[in-house]
Design a protein around this motif. Structure first.
Motif, PDB file in Angstrom:
ATOM      1  N   ASN A 410    -103.514  30.644 -41.106  1.00  0.00           N
ATOM      2  CA  ASN A 410    -104.096  30.261 -42.396  1.00  0.00           C
ATOM      3  C   ASN A 410    -103.077  29.582 -43.307  1.00  0.00           C
ATOM      4  O   ASN A 410    -103.406  28.657 -44.048  1.00  0.00           O
ATOM      5  CB  ASN A 410    -104.691  31.485 -43.087  1.00  0.00           C
ATOM      6  N   THR A 411    -101.827  30.039 -43.216  1.00  0.00           N
ATOM      7  CA  THR A 411    -100.771  29.404 -44.011  1.00  0.00           C
ATOM      8  C   THR A 411    -100.552  27.964 -43.559  1.00  0.00           C
ATOM      9  O   THR A 411    -100.423  27.051 -44.379  1.00  0.00           O
ATOM     10  CB  THR A 411     -99.468  30.200 -43.884  1.00  0.00           C
ATOM     11  N   LEU A 412    -100.537  27.753 -42.242  1.00  0.00           N
ATOM     12  CA  LEU A 412    -100.372  26.398 -41.710  1.00  0.00           C
ATOM     13  C   LEU A 412    -101.478  25.476 -42.187  1.00  0.00           C
ATOM     14  O   LEU A 412    -101.241  24.319 -42.552  1.00  0.00           O
ATOM     15  CB  LEU A 412    -100.385  26.430 -40.183  1.00  0.00           C
ATOM     16  N   LEU A 413    -102.701  25.975 -42.166  1.00  0.00           N
ATOM     17  CA  LEU A 413    -103.874  25.149 -42.477  1.00  0.00           C
ATOM     18  C   LEU A 413    -104.163  25.056 -43.971  1.00  0.00           C
ATOM     19  O   LEU A 413    -105.060  24.307 -44.369  1.00  0.00           O
ATOM     20  CB  LEU A 413    -105.098  25.705 -41.756  1.00  0.00           C
ATOM     21  N   GLY A 414    -103.440  25.809 -44.791  1.00  0.00           N
ATOM     22  CA  GLY A 414    -103.690  25.767 -46.232  1.00  0.00           C
ATOM     23  C   GLY A 414    -105.002  26.404 -46.626  1.00  0.00           C
ATOM     24  O   GLY A 414    -105.641  25.973 -47.592  1.00  0.00           O
ATOM     25  N   ILE A 415    -105.421  27.434 -45.887  1.00  0.00           N
ATOM     26  CA  ILE A 415    -106.679  28.117 -46.201  1.00  0.00           C
ATOM     27  C   ILE A 415    -106.460  29.002 -47.420  1.00  0.00           C
ATOM     28  O   ILE A 415    -105.589  29.879 -47.404  1.00  0.00           O
ATOM     29  CB  ILE A 415    -107.178  28.954 -45.007  1.00  0.00           C
ATOM     30  N   PRO A 416    -107.224  28.801 -48.493  1.00  0.00           N
ATOM     31  CA  PRO A 416    -107.024  29.614 -49.700  1.00  0.00           C
ATOM     32  C   PRO A 416    -107.450  31.060 -49.480  1.00  0.00           C
ATOM     33  O   PRO A 416    -108.298  31.361 -48.642  1.00  0.00           O
ATOM     34  CB  PRO A 416    -107.906  28.918 -50.744  1.00  0.00           C
ATOM     35  N   GLU A 417    -106.832  31.937 -50.240  1.00  0.00           N
ATOM     36  CA  GLU A 417    -107.171  33.353 -50.181  1.00  0.00           C
ATOM     37  C   GLU A 417    -107.621  33.830 -51.543  1.00  0.00           C
ATOM     38  O   GLU A 417    -107.214  33.294 -52.585  1.00  0.00           O
ATOM     39  CB  GLU A 417    -105.961  34.172 -49.707  1.00  0.00           C
ATOM     40  N   SER A 418    -108.473  34.857 -51.539  1.00  0.00           N
ATOM     41  CA  SER A 418    -108.928  35.473 -52.788  1.00  0.00           C
ATOM     42  C   SER A 418    -107.819  36.336 -53.361  1.00  0.00           C
ATOM     43  O   SER A 418    -106.776  36.546 -52.731  1.00  0.00           O
ATOM     44  CB  SER A 418    -110.170  36.330 -52.519  1.00  0.00           C
ATOM     45  N   ASP A 419    -108.040  36.863 -54.564  1.00  0.00           N
ATOM     46  CA  ASP A 419    -107.040  37.734 -55.188  1.00  0.00           C
ATOM     47  C   ASP A 419    -106.780  38.979 -54.352  1.00  0.00           C
ATOM     48  O   ASP A 419    -105.713  39.584 -54.442  1.00  0.00           O
ATOM     49  CB  ASP A 419    -107.506  38.137 -56.596  1.00  0.00           C
TER      50      ASP A 419
END
Length: 463
Positions: A410-419
């Motif tokens: 997810n970090t590689l792909l720039g996937i946003p995360e919720s709080d």
């Protein structure tokens, strides 16, 4: 330049008050439309002109002719056009002139650096007059004293485009090709980089509906690709003819042009522009200030050791990764694609915009080795690169539980995360710029270029 008292020509400021009258005009061309077939049997184009009495935006002249060849073929913005017996009209609040093929005439002359008084194109009914020379000479002098009147100054560059907006652009035409019936793509460049586009949140579809590597249905032939600059975005400008028969012969590779009113869009996170029915175009002279400015900026960029990095990642890419070769200069993905050696090694700054397979549980082969296909992009191109076996172990730092590997992906792909740290699959992605090492290789000795692939190596993910 004084007011014209010769009956031969009207200044534009006087012509706009002569509605429904035939007038004679002489002015400087600042833009033209792409010639097309009118709704009847005629061919049609619009040219916008200015003079010292009415600088930009000037007035438009609508031309009609039996065929494309009889329409004005303007060589460059800043050229001079002489018009006889055009009719002034008004539509709403706009005043314009109409060239009637039966009784109007035109002649085109070189602009401010011209020395000849012989037109490089003229209509069949044109008649030269000795006294016309003084008006051409005066306009050339006016252009030298007012170099910005052709309207090419302060045009935005590709690094300033925004999705959904209409924009003007000074650029160099590199190539034109037909991609399907009644649809063409024009490849243009200005030496700058488009900004990184947001990536749609499609993940699991990468097997059946992968993110495309280019907008055209098939990759361009290598011999064409090798004519493109290795630095700076090559923008795809899409031309859809529809019911309008455009004369695409006016679009000549190698020439700098000014487009007015292109529409900017992003398809599959790849920037493109559309030529609209109201888009205008005009070739720019080689000594135009905007061309010289773009060329100077490009020359300064490629002379720098780090000038191949995307402009949007300056002064340095993120600390997401590191490589074993920190002192090797970066190159662009276009350089990778057009490298004269089929096998080679490179250091690049890229974004990971897609990964296959999607599930981290499927990153491994049945024998336990990593096998992952990454879709990488920079401002110049998009490619597939493989992470395989020991190179992948080095990249990830070993083998990890599913939850840890999912966070790394997810970090590689720039996937946003919720709080709460949960993955937001509905949000658009903006992957970080990262540095990596790539090597090219082939899998078929009988077809080395056709079987060329890329692998990531000597790169470590620090997250």
């Amino acid at each position: 330049m004084g007011r014209r008292d010769d009956y031969r020509f009207l200044q534009l400021i006087d012509a706009i008050a002569s509605i429904n009258q035939k007038v004679n005009l002489i002015g400087v061309v600042i833009e033209t439309s792409i010639p097309k077939q009118s709704k009847g049997t005629d061919c049609f184009c619009t040219i916008r002109i200015v003079d010292e009495s009415k600088p930009s935006p000037g007035i438009a002249i609508n031309f009609f002719a039996e065929n494309m060849e009889k329409l004005p073929q303007v060589m460059a913005a800043g050229d001079i056009i002489q018009l006889s017996h055009v009719v002034m009209k008004m539509h709403g609040s706009e005043v314009y002139a109409v060239f009637n093929k039966k009784f109007s005439s035109f002649a085109l002359f070189e602009g401010k650096h011209g020395r000849s008084f012989v037109p490089y194109q003229f209509s069949a009914t044109y008649h030269a007059r000795e006294q016309d020379k003084k008006f051409i000479l005066e306009l050339r002098k006016w252009l030298i004293e007012h170099p910005n009147e052709t309207g090419s100054q302060d045009l935005p560059s590709l690094k300033e485009i925004r999705e959904g907006e209409h924009f003007n652009l000074a650029c160099k035409i590199l190539h034109l090709c037909e991609v399907k019936k009644d649809e063409w793509i024009l490849f243009v460049w200005d030496g700058t980089d488009t900004p990184p586009a947001l990536v749609e949140p499609k993940f699991e579809d990468e097997k059946e509906d992968p993110l495309p590597l280019q907008l055209e249905p098939f990759p361009l032939p290598r011999d064409v690709l090798c004519t493109f600059p290795a630095v700076g975005t090559v923008l795809r400008v899409i031309i859809r003819r529809g019911n309008e028969k455009l004369d695409l012969n006016v679009l000549k590779s190698g020439r700098w042009v000014k487009f007015v009113n292109l529409k900017c869009e992003s398809h599959a996170a790849l920037w493109c522009a559309f030529i609209m029915p109201f888009t205008k175009i005009c070739y720019l002279p080689d000594d135009d200030d905007i061309i010289l400015q773009r060329q100077r900026s490009y020359d300064e960029r490629i002379s720098s050791k780090w000038g191949r990095m995307p402009l949007s990642c300056f002064p340095w890419p993120s600390d997401l990764t590191e490589t074993d070769h920190p002192d090797v200069p970066f190159v662009t993905l276009m350089h990778v694609l057009t490298n004269p050696e089929v096998t080679s090694k490179f250091r690049c700054v890229v974004r990971v915009v897609a990964v296959f397979p999607w599930r981290v549980e499927d990153f491994y082969s049945p024998v336990g080795a990593y096998r992952i296909r990454l879709t990488l992009e920079d401002a110049t191109a998009r490619i597939h690169a493989f992470l395989y076996a020991d190179d992948a172990v080095n990249f990830f730092g070993g083998y990890y539980p599913v939850d840890v590997m999912t966070r790394k992906r997810n970090t590689l792909l720039g996937i946003p995360e919720s709080d709460e740290g949960r993955e937001m699959k509905d949000g658009f992605r903006n992957p970080s710029w990262m540095q990596c090492c790539l090597k090219s290789y082939y899998v078929d000795k009988g077809d080395p270029w056709g079987s060329r692939n890329y692998r990531m190596f000597a790169t470590r993910l620090l997250n």
